[in-house]
Design a protein around this motif. Structure first.
Motif, PDB file in Angstrom:
ATOM      1  N   HIS A 137       0.824  -1.210   0.000  1.00  0.00           N
ATOM      2  CA  HIS A 137       0.000   0.000   0.000  1.00  0.00           C
ATOM      3  C   HIS A 137       0.861   1.263   0.000  1.00  0.00           C
ATOM      4  N   ALA A 138       1.929   1.252   0.772  1.00  0.00           N
ATOM      5  CA  ALA A 138       2.820   2.413   0.823  1.00  0.00           C
ATOM      6  C   ALA A 138       3.417   2.676  -0.552  1.00  0.00           C
ATOM      7  N   ARG A 139       3.838   1.616  -1.231  1.00  0.00           N
ATOM      8  CA  ARG A 139       4.423   1.779  -2.564  1.00  0.00           C
ATOM      9  C   ARG A 139       3.392   2.336  -3.546  1.00  0.00           C
ATOM     10  N   LEU A 140       2.194   1.772  -3.519  1.00  0.00           N
ATOM     11  CA  LEU A 140       1.169   2.177  -4.477  1.00  0.00           C
ATOM     12  C   LEU A 140       0.718   3.623  -4.244  1.00  0.00           C
ATOM     13  N   ALA A 141       0.596   4.021  -2.986  1.00  0.00           N
ATOM     14  CA  ALA A 141       0.149   5.382  -2.684  1.00  0.00           C
ATOM     15  C   ALA A 141       1.129   6.410  -3.210  1.00  0.00           C
ATOM     16  N   ASN A 142       2.411   6.067  -3.275  1.00  0.00           N
ATOM     17  CA  ASN A 142       3.415   6.990  -3.797  1.00  0.00           C
ATOM     18  C   ASN A 142       3.588   6.881  -5.301  1.00  0.00           C
ATOM     19  N   THR A 143       3.303   5.700  -5.849  1.00  0.00           N
ATOM     20  CA  THR A 143       3.380   5.527  -7.298  1.00  0.00           C
ATOM     21  C   THR A 143       2.252   6.274  -8.002  1.00  0.00           C
ATOM     22  N   HIS A 144       1.069   6.249  -7.382  1.00  0.00           N
ATOM     23  CA  HIS A 144      -0.118   6.874  -7.985  1.00  0.00           C
ATOM     24  C   HIS A 144      -0.451   8.143  -7.206  1.00  0.00           C
ATOM     25  N   SER A 145       0.129   9.244  -7.622  1.00  0.00           N
ATOM     26  CA  SER A 145      -0.051  10.512  -6.905  1.00  0.00           C
ATOM     27  C   SER A 145      -1.490  11.008  -7.034  1.00  0.00           C
TER      28      SER A 145
ATOM     29  N   PHE B  82      -7.665  10.179  -4.927  1.00  0.00           N
ATOM     30  CA  PHE B  82      -6.543   9.424  -4.394  1.00  0.00           C
ATOM     31  C   PHE B  82      -6.663   7.951  -4.771  1.00  0.00           C
ATOM     32  N   HIS B  83      -5.513   7.299  -4.818  1.00  0.00           N
ATOM     33  CA  HIS B  83      -5.478   5.861  -5.041  1.00  0.00           C
ATOM     34  C   HIS B  83      -6.066   5.151  -3.818  1.00  0.00           C
ATOM     35  N   PRO B  84      -6.696   3.998  -3.996  1.00  0.00           N
ATOM     36  CA  PRO B  84      -7.248   3.261  -2.846  1.00  0.00           C
ATOM     37  C   PRO B  84      -6.245   2.998  -1.732  1.00  0.00           C
ATOM     38  N   SER B  85      -4.970   2.872  -2.077  1.00  0.00           N
ATOM     39  CA  SER B  85      -3.984   2.598  -1.039  1.00  0.00           C
ATOM     40  C   SER B  85      -3.803   3.786  -0.099  1.00  0.00           C
ATOM     41  N   TRP B  86      -3.993   5.006  -0.581  1.00  0.00           N
ATOM     42  CA  TRP B  86      -3.977   6.165   0.308  1.00  0.00           C
ATOM     43  C   TRP B  86      -5.074   6.024   1.362  1.00  0.00           C
ATOM     44  N   HIS B  87      -6.253   5.647   0.908  1.00  0.00           N
ATOM     45  CA  HIS B  87      -7.376   5.505   1.841  1.00  0.00           C
ATOM     46  C   HIS B  87      -7.111   4.383   2.843  1.00  0.00           C
ATOM     47  N   TRP B  88      -6.431   3.325   2.419  1.00  0.00           N
ATOM     48  CA  TRP B  88      -6.066   2.262   3.356  1.00  0.00           C
ATOM     49  C   TRP B  88      -5.149   2.815   4.444  1.00  0.00           C
ATOM     50  N   LEU B  89      -4.159   3.592   4.060  1.00  0.00           N
ATOM     51  CA  LEU B  89      -3.244   4.174   5.039  1.00  0.00           C
ATOM     52  C   LEU B  89      -3.989   5.098   5.999  1.00  0.00           C
ATOM     53  N   MET B  90      -4.844   5.949   5.466  1.00  0.00           N
ATOM     54  CA  MET B  90      -5.594   6.874   6.308  1.00  0.00           C
ATOM     55  C   MET B  90      -6.539   6.120   7.238  1.00  0.00           C
ATOM     56  N   ARG B  91      -7.227   5.125   6.703  1.00  0.00           N
ATOM     57  CA  ARG B  91      -8.162   4.355   7.522  1.00  0.00           C
ATOM     58  C   ARG B  91      -7.445   3.653   8.665  1.00  0.00           C
ATOM     59  N   THR B  92      -6.241   3.186   8.391  1.00  0.00           N
ATOM     60  CA  THR B  92      -5.476   2.497   9.427  1.00  0.00           C
ATOM     61  C   THR B  92      -5.050   3.467  10.523  1.00  0.00           C
ATOM     62  N   SER B  93      -4.461   4.597  10.159  1.00  0.00           N
ATOM     63  CA  SER B  93      -3.998   5.548  11.169  1.00  0.00           C
ATOM     64  C   SER B  93      -5.154   6.160  11.958  1.00  0.00           C
TER      65      SER B  93
ATOM     66  N   ARG C 152       4.978  12.274  -2.205  1.00  0.00           N
ATOM     67  CA  ARG C 152       4.161  12.172  -3.423  1.00  0.00           C
ATOM     68  C   ARG C 152       2.758  11.641  -3.160  1.00  0.00           C
ATOM     69  N   SER C 153       2.565  10.902  -2.093  1.00  0.00           N
ATOM     70  CA  SER C 153       1.236  10.356  -1.825  1.00  0.00           C
ATOM     71  C   SER C 153       0.259  11.426  -1.367  1.00  0.00           C
ATOM     72  N   ASN C 154       0.779  12.488  -0.783  1.00  0.00           N
ATOM     73  CA  ASN C 154      -0.039  13.533  -0.179  1.00  0.00           C
ATOM     74  C   ASN C 154      -0.223  14.696  -1.151  1.00  0.00           C
ATOM     75  N   ALA C 155      -1.402  15.286  -1.129  1.00  0.00           N
ATOM     76  CA  ALA C 155      -1.686  16.441  -1.987  1.00  0.00           C
ATOM     77  C   ALA C 155      -1.365  17.732  -1.240  1.00  0.00           C
ATOM     78  N   SER C 156      -0.716  18.667  -1.930  1.00  0.00           N
ATOM     79  CA  SER C 156      -0.499  20.018  -1.421  1.00  0.00           C
ATOM     80  C   SER C 156      -0.936  20.981  -2.517  1.00  0.00           C
ATOM     81  N   ALA C 157      -1.745  21.953  -2.141  1.00  0.00           N
ATOM     82  CA  ALA C 157      -2.428  22.769  -3.154  1.00  0.00           C
ATOM     83  C   ALA C 157      -2.175  24.251  -2.970  1.00  0.00           C
ATOM     84  N   GLU C 158      -2.339  24.981  -4.076  1.00  0.00           N
ATOM     85  CA  GLU C 158      -2.484  26.435  -4.035  1.00  0.00           C
ATOM     86  C   GLU C 158      -3.979  26.734  -3.984  1.00  0.00           C
TER      87      GLU C 158
END
Length: 569
Positions: A90-98, A116-127, A295-301
């Motif tokens: 999941h960590a790899r996929l969340a960074n591969t798919h920005s 976001f890629h589903p793996s981002w949501h897995w990481l967030m759901r876990t934490s 890369r997994s996290n979004a930062s915006a203007e």
């Protein structure tokens, strides 16, 4: 921390649909007629599944010492999740798919949503499921809840640091939100909830909320007082905000704390993405930043085009209102860099334990032992200091935190890139290849030194605390001098620190910050670490002709084989 392990969903695999599959069986031996050219050998086994807690006594000792020993069983469960093959994938996929920004829907309506890629949501759901974003705010002060949460954040940051940004900001938002009891009553239950609910919706309808902060503007950077965003009060007591923010991380969160110029000066406001009537607030996501790492996290203007905000604290007191949130996110910068240091050390120690060169196992080679041993000292010192600061939050040691926290952020975050680079080099060319995971850590490593005040800003904050809050100096020296008399070189370093403090020159602010943090680390290790750890740290960091600036230059008396064995998975 919730003592129950959350349900861990099945991961998305390399194609986003299935798991990574079972471990590959060993290759059969070559035989006549076999068209393969070679066997794969002299390669370390997969790191997935190792016991992170067993090879990190600095963490387990600190958790018990700082008052959270009851959390250790739960932390061991979380560590098992962190090192599972599924989690690493999941960590790899969340960074591969920005993440991808969608400003409009197909019909031209403004939506400002981030995909976001589903793996981002897995990481967030876990934490979130483990309460790393808000559990301590449910507990009473002094119960060890912040230490337990810090240890969990440290473990999850070793897995994937990017998702820690919204987790950290949500954790940090609660103290600032409590400046307004009505707003706290409305939003705090959602911010403490262990349910992760992503879709954009009116906050009162969601089972769980996440918060962020939006401070930086193009022309100001760290100088938030230079902000030009304006806030005009309306008849119903809310404000209309017009302006821009240059760097807003996790823009998909539900609530944001932001600063704007009200009639009485710079003021803090709370802005929900969706207003109570269900309409979307006038918060426009202009574009996502193309960052070096994270890369997994979004930062915006962001543009505020008449966004509705609720005042948090008094007009003109924006910095004072937001400062406690900044302190908590700075703590997570220290924890995050300690975690990156530990993750890189784990990879390097595991590699050299299973790799041979020139007829010798790398872990038995004296020079490699010296390198890994030096990285281990850096990791132990960073972890001990980070957890001590978390304990200070639990015990509400505000004066200690006022000075020790920016000093720790300065040194620990500055050291992380150098440690990751050395660990990467231990793997040779393999470490420079994306498959190893080290390049991702390397790109991530400079970040915590920049966020929440880059090096010089943080060092100047140290100088400001020393000058304007002498009680913080007393609190820090009480901590440092608890180790007085245990080592003559350490005592000499403390005397040098006192001399440095008398100067208080801006051009030497970085030196002062480094010396403060180094003396805090030395004191903690001399009091609590095994003798071989403490002596090697002091000998390599406090001698008058050192410290040497590259890893592996430890003094001859350092027991590098013991240091290496202590941290190897």
């Amino acid at each position: 921390m919730d003592q129950r392990a959350p349900t861990v969903p099945a991961p998305a695999g390399r194609n986003g649909r299935g798991g990574p599959g079972p471990a590959r069986p060993p290759e059969p031996p070559l035989h006549p007629g076999d068209h393969r050219t070679h066997r794969v050998e002299n390669q370390p086994p997969p790191l997935a599944g190792v016991d992170l807690m067993a090879c990190d006594p600095a963490l387990t000792d600190a958790v018990g010492r700082e008052g959270a020993e009851e959390a250790l069983p739960a932390l061991r469960q979380l560590a098992a999740v962190v090192t599972s093959p599924e989690a690493r994938e999941h960590a790899r996929l969340a960074n591969t798919h920005s993440p991808v920004l969608h400003t409009h829907d197909r019909y031209g309506h403004r939506i400002d949503e981030v995909e976001f890629h589903p793996s981002w949501h897995w990481l967030m759901r876990t934490s979130v499921g483990w309460g790393l974003h808000g559990a301590p705010w449910v507990a009473e002060p002094g119960t060890g809840a912040h230490v337990a949460r810090a240890a969990g954040f440290y473990l999850m940051s070793q897995l994937e640091p990017g998702h820690g940004c919204p987790i950290s900001m949500t954790y940090a938002a609660v103290p600032a939100l409590r400046r307004d009891p009505e707003l706290a009553a409305r939003y705090e239950p959602g911010l403490r909830s262990t349910t992760y609910e992503f879709p954009l919706a009116e906050p009162s309808t969601k089972a769980g909320l996440l918060a962020g902060m939006s401070m930086t503007e193009k022309q100001g950077g760290s100088d938030v007082r230079a902000g030009t965003t304006t806030a005009t009060v309306t008849a119903d007591g809310t404000y209309r905000l017009v302006g821009h923010k240059w760097f807003t991380s996790a823009p998909m969160n539900d609530l944001f704390l932001t600063l704007a110029q009200a009639p009485a000066g710079l003021t803090c406001f709370l802005l929900p993405r969706v207003l109570p009537d269900g309409t979307r607030n006038a918060i426009r996501l202009q574009r996502l930043k193309d960052k070096l790492g994270n890369r997994s996290n979004a930062s915006a203007e962001v543009e505020y085009t008449g966004a509705t905000g609720w005042r948090l604290g008094d007009e003109g007191r924006g910095v004072q209102t937001i400062i406690e949130m900044v302190s908590m996110t700075r703590l997570d910068c220290v924890l995050g860099s300690a975690a990156l240091t530990r993750a890189a050390l784990t990879e390097a120690a595991h590699h050299v334990a299973h790799r041979s060169a020139f007829g010798t196992r790398l872990a038995d080679a004296p020079l490699m032992q010296a390198v890994i041993g030096d990285l281990a000292l850096e990791s132990e010192a960073a972890t001990a200091l980070a957890m001590r600061l978390a304990g200070a939050v639990d015990r509400e040691e505000r004066q200690l935190l006022r000075l020790a926290l920016p000093a720790a952020k300065y040194l620990v975050c500055k050291r992380a890139p150098a440690v990751v680079a050395e660990a990467l080099e231990c793997l040779g060319g393999n470490g420079y290849v994306e498959d190893s995971g080290l390049p991702r850590l390397y790109r991530e490593a400079p970040l915590n030194s920049i966020w929440e005040g880059s090096g010089s800003v943080t060092a100047l904050d140290v100088l400001r605390a020393v000058t304007k809050e002498p009680e913080s100096v007393d609190a820090v020296f009480a901590e440092i001098e608890a180790a007085s008399g245990r080592d003559s070189w350490f005592d000499r370093g403390v005397r040098e620190l006192r001399t440095e403090l008398r100067g208080r020159e801006e051009r030497r602010a970085r030196r002062l910050a480094e010396m403060l943090a180094l003396c805090l680390q030395g004191s903690l290790l001399l009091r609590y670490a095994p003798d071989e750890v403490a002596r090697a740290f002091v000998a390599s960091r406090f001698l008058p002709d050192g410290p040497w600036r590259t890893a592996g230059t430890l003094p001859a008396e350092a027991q590098t084989d013991v240091l290496l064995a202590r941290v190897t998975p």
